[in-house]
Design an enzyme around this catalytic site. Structure first.
Site, PDB file in Angstrom:
ATOM      1  N   TYR A 186       0.347  -8.670  -1.417  1.00  0.00           N
ATOM      2  CA  TYR A 186      -0.656  -8.213  -0.453  1.00  0.00           C
ATOM      3  C   TYR A 186      -2.016  -8.847  -0.751  1.00  0.00           C
ATOM      4  CZ  TYR A 186       3.042  -4.884   0.433  1.00  0.00           C
ATOM      5  OH  TYR A 186       4.252  -4.319   0.712  1.00  0.00           O
ATOM      6  N   ASP A 238       2.070  -8.741   6.663  1.00  0.00           N
ATOM      7  CA  ASP A 238       1.429  -7.464   6.342  1.00  0.00           C
ATOM      8  C   ASP A 238       0.039  -7.707   5.743  1.00  0.00           C
ATOM      9  OD1 ASP A 238       0.783  -4.894   5.669  1.00  0.00           O
ATOM     10  OD2 ASP A 238       2.582  -4.505   4.461  1.00  0.00           O
ATOM     11  N   HIS A 240      -1.967  -5.320   5.012  1.00  0.00           N
ATOM     12  CA  HIS A 240      -2.154  -4.222   4.038  1.00  0.00           C
ATOM     13  C   HIS A 240      -3.617  -3.810   3.983  1.00  0.00           C
ATOM     14  CE1 HIS A 240      -0.215  -1.959   0.678  1.00  0.00           C
ATOM     15  NE2 HIS A 240       0.867  -2.277   1.365  1.00  0.00           N
ATOM     16  N   GLU A 264       1.145  -6.510  10.662  1.00  0.00           N
ATOM     17  CA  GLU A 264       1.202  -5.136  10.142  1.00  0.00           C
ATOM     18  C   GLU A 264      -0.109  -4.725   9.466  1.00  0.00           C
ATOM     19  OE1 GLU A 264       4.548  -4.663   7.589  1.00  0.00           O
ATOM     20  OE2 GLU A 264       3.797  -2.820   6.694  1.00  0.00           O
ATOM     21  N   GLU A 290       2.435   3.237   8.240  1.00  0.00           N
ATOM     22  CA  GLU A 290       2.996   3.680   6.962  1.00  0.00           C
ATOM     23  C   GLU A 290       2.027   4.574   6.193  1.00  0.00           C
ATOM     24  OE1 GLU A 290       3.559  -0.390   5.226  1.00  0.00           O
ATOM     25  OE2 GLU A 290       2.657   0.511   3.474  1.00  0.00           O
ATOM     26  N   ASP A 344       9.568   1.673  -3.142  1.00  0.00           N
ATOM     27  CA  ASP A 344       9.562   2.937  -3.886  1.00  0.00           C
ATOM     28  C   ASP A 344      10.384   4.007  -3.174  1.00  0.00           C
ATOM     29  OD1 ASP A 344       7.111   2.672  -2.055  1.00  0.00           O
ATOM     30  OD2 ASP A 344       7.221   4.829  -2.350  1.00  0.00           O
TER      31      ASP A 344
HETATM   32 MG    MG Z   1       3.250  -2.374   4.846  1.00  0.00          MG
END
Ligand code: MG
Length: 434
Positions: A186, A238, A240, A264, A290, A344
């Protein structure tokens, strides 16, 4: 047909479902929650998994739910043991919606992460129980299949463009049609190496995020990928949340030529109103969710058509019950789902998403997550990944179980770095959103 023959035919026809259910449960007291057991495990790795096993008044009938939260695992386990479990014990296990609603307002304040973990675990476990009682997989109870399997997107990363390209190709060969591409994790592509750059004396010396660098490098990565691997594969990226709001608007525009499947988390949850500005300047499809815990976050984005994919994690947003309602909202507004399933995450949450994914018309994609052999042994029924698709089994309920003795052999420990992976800084030492 003679009347006598007709009666004979009727006699061998199966009973209607309601009569079957009544026959199955005749003489039994209403199904109640007998006990709520919290199962925690590190599963032989650094996982922080918190499960609930809800046993019922029917001997042998139980359900499993996920309350996993990598950053607050011990808090979640304690919350269920001390507060939620005693509240649920003795309540009717068949009344999923009602129990969801009263649990949601039980603590008066709602929509927090830990509260939603507990609520989700209850919900998923009750759907598991209902499926087992009905003798059907959960997706059948949700309306049956709308697709044959659940498509996944894979995670390709690499230290440079060539390595990212190699990893994208590797997943394409495995059958993946959707692949997320990052270059160094990220914020990767935008990181100034440790000790380099113009830094204050005696200040932060670690890898430092630089927005301009990131916005220059990442479009070049995607230009490289489109030239080398073509336009057939569906690529995502992503952000992030690393960017400033104006940076996010600019970046989404710069990525437009590379025809992403979605971009994303270009914004942090605090700045979601900026999605309007992104929409005004680019057709790059957008994904977010998320980090969401509250419908107050995702409902406006969906109903105002400001995103293309909602990325909620089931165990953070209220389980199957909440996910199917969100999916119905998506369907009405032309938005699709891309439920989150990061590394995770656990096999129960993955399967809960799977049963929803299989049954909803607004499905878009699910995030890939795979588990080591030990987890498949410890949790029989863990979904299988093959050729870019996720496969559950057709066993009643979720189709998964847990070997509790084995889970206990791997106690959940606080993994090193679990509390600081979210801390990202710039060269001057100031924090960047993770
Ligand atoms: Mg993500």
């Amino acid at each position: 047909m003679q009347r006598r023959d007709l009666l004979k035919t009727l006699a061998v026809l199966p009973l209607p479902a309601a009569a079957q259910y009544a026959a199955r449960t005749r003489g039994l007291p209403p199904l109640t929650i007998r006990d709520v057991k919290v199962i925690t495990t590190g599963a032989g790795s650094n996982y922080q998994w918190v499960f609930v096993k809800i046993t019922t008044s029917e001997p042998g009938l139980y359900g499993l739910g996920s309350a996993s939260n990598v950053n607050h695992a011990f808090s979640v386990a304690t919350a269920i043991e001390k507060h939620y479990g005693p509240f649920w014990t003795g309540k009717p296990a068949d009344r999923i919606e009602d129990l969801w609603q009263i649990t949601n307002v039980r603590g008066y304040w709602r929509n927090s992460a830990i509260h939603n973990n507990a609520l989700s675990a209850l919900d998923v476990a009750l759907w598991d129980i209902k499926g087992k009682r009905a003798g059907m997989p959960v997706y059948e109870l949700l309306g049956g299949k709308t697709r044959d399997a659940v498509a996944l997107y894979a995670h390709a990363d690499g230290r440079d463009m060539q390595q990212v390209e190699e990893n994208v190709r590797k997943y394409m060969e495995e059958g993946y049609r959707h692949i997320r591409a990052q270059m160094g994790g990220y914020g990767g592509g935008g990181m100034i190496p440790p000790g380099q750059g113009s830094r204050p004396a005696s200040g932060f010396s670690g890898p430092a995020f630089d927005e301009e660098l990131y916005m220059e490098v990442i479009p070049k990565l995607f230009e490289h990928l489109r030239v080398k691997v073509g336009t057939q594969v569906k690529l995502t990226h992503d952000v992030h949340e690393h960017l400033t709001p104006t940076g996010a608007v600019d970046f989404a525009k710069r990525m437009e030529p590379y025809r992403l499947f979605f971009l994303e988390d270009p914004l942090p949850p605090e700045q979601i109103a900026w999605f309007r500005q992104i929409r005004q300047v680019t057709t790059t499809p957008l994904a977010m969710g998320e980090l969401f815990t509250s419908p107050l976050e995702w409902v406006p984005l969906i109903s105002e058509r400001l995103i293309d994919f909602v990325r909620n994690r089931l165990s953070q947003t209220g389980g199957i019950t909440a996910a199917r309602k969100t999916a119905a909202l998506c369907e009405a507004f032309g938005v699709r789902t891309a439920f989150q399933e990061g590394g995770d995450n656990d096999p129960i949450n993955q399967l809960a998403s799977y049963h929803v994914d299989l049954s909803i018309p607004s499905f878009g994609i699910q995030e890939e997550n795979h588990f080591p052999p030990l987890v498949h042994e410890m949790m029989p029924g863990t979904a299988q990944l093959k050729g870019g698709y996720l496969y559950g089994n057709d066993a009643p309920g979720l189709g998964i179980d847990i070997n509790e003795a084995m889970a206990a052999k791997y106690p959940m420990k606080q993994p090193p770095g679990a509390d600081n992976w979210t801390t990202v800084r710039g060269v001057d030492g100031s924090m960047v959103k993770p």
